[in-house]
Motif scaffolding. Structure first.
Motif, PDB file in Angstrom:
ATOM      1  N   LYS A  51      -8.226  -0.827  -4.831  1.00 15.55           N
ATOM      2  CA  LYS A  51      -9.159  -1.641  -4.054  1.00 15.55           C
ATOM      3  C   LYS A  51      -8.557  -3.024  -3.781  1.00 15.55           C
ATOM      4  CE  LYS A  51     -13.190  -2.749  -5.867  1.00 15.55           C
ATOM      5  NZ  LYS A  51     -14.463  -2.535  -6.574  1.00 15.55           N
ATOM      6  N   ALA A  52      -7.964  -3.601  -4.829  1.00 13.92           N
ATOM      7  CA  ALA A  52      -7.355  -4.922  -4.678  1.00 13.92           C
ATOM      8  C   ALA A  52      -6.167  -4.866  -3.708  1.00 13.92           C
ATOM      9  CB  ALA A  52      -6.896  -5.448  -6.034  1.00 13.92           C
ATOM     10  N   PHE A  53      -5.431  -3.776  -3.780  1.00 13.02           N
ATOM     11  CA  PHE A  53      -4.291  -3.625  -2.873  1.00 13.02           C
ATOM     12  C   PHE A  53      -4.742  -3.570  -1.414  1.00 13.02           C
ATOM     13  CE2 PHE A  53      -1.419  -0.693  -0.535  1.00 13.02           C
ATOM     14  CZ  PHE A  53      -0.320  -1.531  -0.459  1.00 13.02           C
ATOM     15  N   ARG A  54      -5.807  -2.830  -1.165  1.00 13.95           N
ATOM     16  CA  ARG A  54      -6.330  -2.717   0.203  1.00 13.95           C
ATOM     17  C   ARG A  54      -6.765  -4.087   0.722  1.00 13.95           C
ATOM     18  NH1 ARG A  54      -8.121   2.560   1.272  1.00 13.95           N
ATOM     19  NH2 ARG A  54      -6.777   3.937   0.059  1.00 13.95           N
ATOM     20  N   THR A  55      -7.481  -4.825  -0.128  1.00 12.26           N
ATOM     21  CA  THR A  55      -7.952  -6.146   0.279  1.00 12.26           C
ATOM     22  C   THR A  55      -6.762  -7.048   0.590  1.00 12.26           C
ATOM     23  OG1 THR A  55      -9.766  -5.840  -1.239  1.00 12.26           O
ATOM     24  CG2 THR A  55      -9.438  -8.066  -0.435  1.00 12.26           C
ATOM     25  N   PHE A  56      -5.795  -6.970  -0.283  1.00  7.85           N
ATOM     26  CA  PHE A  56      -4.580  -7.761  -0.111  1.00  7.85           C
ATOM     27  C   PHE A  56      -3.897  -7.435   1.224  1.00  7.85           C
ATOM     28  CE2 PHE A  56       0.053  -7.321  -0.570  1.00  7.85           C
ATOM     29  CZ  PHE A  56       0.427  -8.644  -0.753  1.00  7.85           C
TER      30      PHE A  56
ATOM     31  N   VAL B 113       1.252   5.536  -6.745  1.00  2.46           N
ATOM     32  CA  VAL B 113       2.137   4.409  -6.999  1.00  2.46           C
ATOM     33  C   VAL B 113       1.307   3.241  -7.512  1.00  2.46           C
ATOM     34  CG1 VAL B 113       3.728   2.749  -5.998  1.00  2.46           C
ATOM     35  CG2 VAL B 113       3.836   5.133  -5.308  1.00  2.46           C
ATOM     36  N   ASP B 114       1.638   2.851  -8.690  1.00  2.00           N
ATOM     37  CA  ASP B 114       0.891   1.811  -9.367  1.00  2.00           C
ATOM     38  C   ASP B 114       1.491   0.443  -9.011  1.00  2.00           C
ATOM     39  OD1 ASP B 114      -0.294   0.105 -11.117  1.00  2.00           O
ATOM     40  OD2 ASP B 114       0.022   1.337 -12.889  1.00  2.00           O
ATOM     41  N   LEU B 115       0.746  -0.316  -8.269  1.00  2.00           N
ATOM     42  CA  LEU B 115       1.217  -1.657  -7.921  1.00  2.00           C
ATOM     43  C   LEU B 115       0.228  -2.643  -8.510  1.00  2.00           C
ATOM     44  CD1 LEU B 115       3.309  -3.315  -6.326  1.00  2.00           C
ATOM     45  CD2 LEU B 115       1.772  -3.211  -4.389  1.00  2.00           C
ATOM     46  N   ARG B 116       0.636  -3.258  -9.583  1.00  2.00           N
ATOM     47  CA  ARG B 116      -0.320  -4.122 -10.272  1.00  2.00           C
ATOM     48  C   ARG B 116      -0.576  -5.420  -9.522  1.00  2.00           C
ATOM     49  NH1 ARG B 116       2.214  -2.728 -14.981  1.00  2.00           N
ATOM     50  NH2 ARG B 116       3.027  -4.812 -15.237  1.00  2.00           N
ATOM     51  N   ARG B 175       0.930   4.311   2.394  1.00  2.00           N
ATOM     52  CA  ARG B 175       0.542   3.260   1.444  1.00  2.00           C
ATOM     53  C   ARG B 175       1.487   3.247   0.251  1.00  2.00           C
ATOM     54  NH1 ARG B 175      -5.541   5.039   2.304  1.00  2.00           N
ATOM     55  NH2 ARG B 175      -6.170   3.562   3.920  1.00  2.00           N
ATOM     56  N   ASN B 176       1.896   4.425  -0.183  1.00  9.92           N
ATOM     57  CA  ASN B 176       2.851   4.467  -1.286  1.00  9.92           C
ATOM     58  C   ASN B 176       4.192   3.855  -0.891  1.00  9.92           C
ATOM     59  OD1 ASN B 176       1.167   5.484  -3.193  1.00  9.92           O
ATOM     60  ND2 ASN B 176       1.953   7.584  -3.141  1.00  9.92           N
ATOM     61  N   MET B 177       4.609   4.117   0.343  1.00 13.62           N
ATOM     62  CA  MET B 177       5.865   3.527   0.817  1.00 13.62           C
ATOM     63  C   MET B 177       5.754   2.005   0.860  1.00 13.62           C
ATOM     64  SD  MET B 177       6.498   6.285   3.842  1.00 13.62           S
ATOM     65  CE  MET B 177       8.094   6.044   4.532  1.00 13.62           C
ATOM     66  N   LEU B 178       4.604   1.529   1.315  1.00 15.27           N
ATOM     67  CA  LEU B 178       4.387   0.078   1.361  1.00 15.27           C
ATOM     68  C   LEU B 178       4.459  -0.536  -0.030  1.00 15.27           C
ATOM     69  CD1 LEU B 178       1.399  -0.657   3.786  1.00 15.27           C
ATOM     70  CD2 LEU B 178       3.717  -1.560   3.936  1.00 15.27           C
ATOM     71  N   LYS B 179       3.796   0.146  -0.961  1.00 15.95           N
ATOM     72  CA  LYS B 179       3.788  -0.383  -2.332  1.00 15.95           C
ATOM     73  C   LYS B 179       5.199  -0.427  -2.904  1.00 15.95           C
ATOM     74  CE  LYS B 179      -0.760   1.453  -3.424  1.00 15.95           C
ATOM     75  NZ  LYS B 179      -1.410   2.551  -4.136  1.00 15.95           N
ATOM     76  N   GLU B 180       5.958   0.633  -2.671  1.00 13.89           N
ATOM     77  CA  GLU B 180       7.330   0.679  -3.188  1.00 13.89           C
ATOM     78  C   GLU B 180       8.148  -0.476  -2.610  1.00 13.89           C
ATOM     79  OE1 GLU B 180       8.345   2.336  -5.571  1.00 13.89           O
ATOM     80  OE2 GLU B 180       7.296   4.274  -5.681  1.00 13.89           O
ATOM     81  N   GLU B 181       7.991  -0.692  -1.329  1.00 13.65           N
ATOM     82  CA  GLU B 181       8.760  -1.747  -0.683  1.00 13.65           C
ATOM     83  C   GLU B 181       8.339  -3.129  -1.192  1.00 13.65           C
ATOM     84  OE1 GLU B 181      10.284  -1.102   2.900  1.00 13.65           O
ATOM     85  OE2 GLU B 181      10.789  -3.202   3.319  1.00 13.65           O
TER      86      GLU B 181
END
Ligand SMILES: [Zn+2]
Lengths: 86, 195
Positions: A51-56, B113-116, B175-181
């Motif tokens: 959810k936070a990622f989407r908002t970001f 993909v876990d992007l904290r 979205r996973n590709m974005l997170k990885e990048e």
């Protein structure tokens, strides 16, 4: 992480998570999904992060507006001098 | 532009309809065109072409039709045609090619993909735009349509002419590709994952 009736499958919940955030779950499916989040802190954490990622993402992606000169060109081409940005 | 013989009243009606139904989407169309091309002039041309085409077919437009989705579809097709024309030799981006490399729904769902938050909150907008720019155009398109424009999967499917399952899997993959990048950017800035 399971009760006698149904078992909790984190992978399935994560799958539903995307649909939930994209507004693609029905009311009943959403209720079931939220119920699963109450049962598993891992899924809850993933949900919060996603959810936070989407908002970001939405906040950071650059947004541009049609430049005035391009709008004027459109007015000229269409012969509609009154076209106005709303 | 040449229009078949119409009465002045009809012209007034069409112009009012155009202003009411299509013009409000002009800026979002431009933004979409900009993120497809990353070129202001190309984006302006795409919007012109889209709105001119919409005006040309305005007699067939029925109120209550999803004008926004229709316009986005026209723009996307104009973009593809333009790139096909340009892509004589080595394709900078081949819109169709990308499609094959994944479309099986089940396979594409592997992995979250876990992007904290600590990682991405340190990133600026520029990096997000660059990361988005790096996505193959099909993948970029679904993110723009879903996350920025808020279209439903069904609308995206009709804009892109693909099944809903493909929309879903492409979104997930994109979205996973974005997170990885973005993770890579964060790492290059010296962000350390602690924990
Ligand atoms: Zn779980």
């Amino acid at each position: 992480m399971s009760n006698a009736m149904t078992s909790h499958d984190c992978n399935k919940v994560v799958l539903k998570m995307y649909l939930a955030l994209d507004g693609e779950l029905s009311t009943t499916e959403m209720q079931e999904f939220l119920f699963e989040l109450d049962r598993c802190s891992c899924c809850f954490r993933s949900f919060e992060q996603e959810k936070a990622f989407r908002t970001f993402l939405v906040n950071k992606i650059e947004r541009r507006c049609m430049p005035e000169n391009a709008l004027q060109k459109l007015r000229d081409t269409l012969g509609m001098p009154n076209i106005a940005r709303i | 532009m040449e229009t078949p013989e119409i009465s002045p009243e009809e012209k007034i009606r069409r112009d009012a309809l155009f202003q009411r139904e299509f013009v409000p989407h002009m800026d979002t169309l431009y933004n979409f065109g900009f993120h497809l091309t990353y070129n202001e002039v190309d984006a302006q041309d795409l919007v012109q072409e889209t709105l001119l085409k919409a005006y040309r077919f305005i007699h067939s437009y029925q109120e209550g039709t999803n004008a926004k989705a229709w316009l986005f579809r026209i723009l996307k097709n104009a973009f593809i045609n333009e790139y096909r024309k340009r892509a004589r030799q080595p394709d900078p981006i081949d819109y169709e090619e990308v499609v094959h490399y994944q479309d099986r729904e089940d396979a594409s769902y592997s992995g979250y993909v876990d992007l904290r938050q600590e990682i991405f909150q340190g990133l600026m907008g520029d990096e997000v735009t660059i990361a988005l720019n790096h996505l193959p155009v099909d993948f970029r398109t679904v993110v723009l349509l879903c996350d920025i424009e808020g279209f439903t999967y069904e609308e995206i499917a009709s804009i892109m002419d693909v099944p809903i399952g493909t929309v879903r899997s492409r979104l997930h993959r994109a979205r996973n590709m974005l997170k990885e990048e973005l993770k890579t950017y964060a790492a290059s800035q010296g962000f350390k994952e602690n924990r």
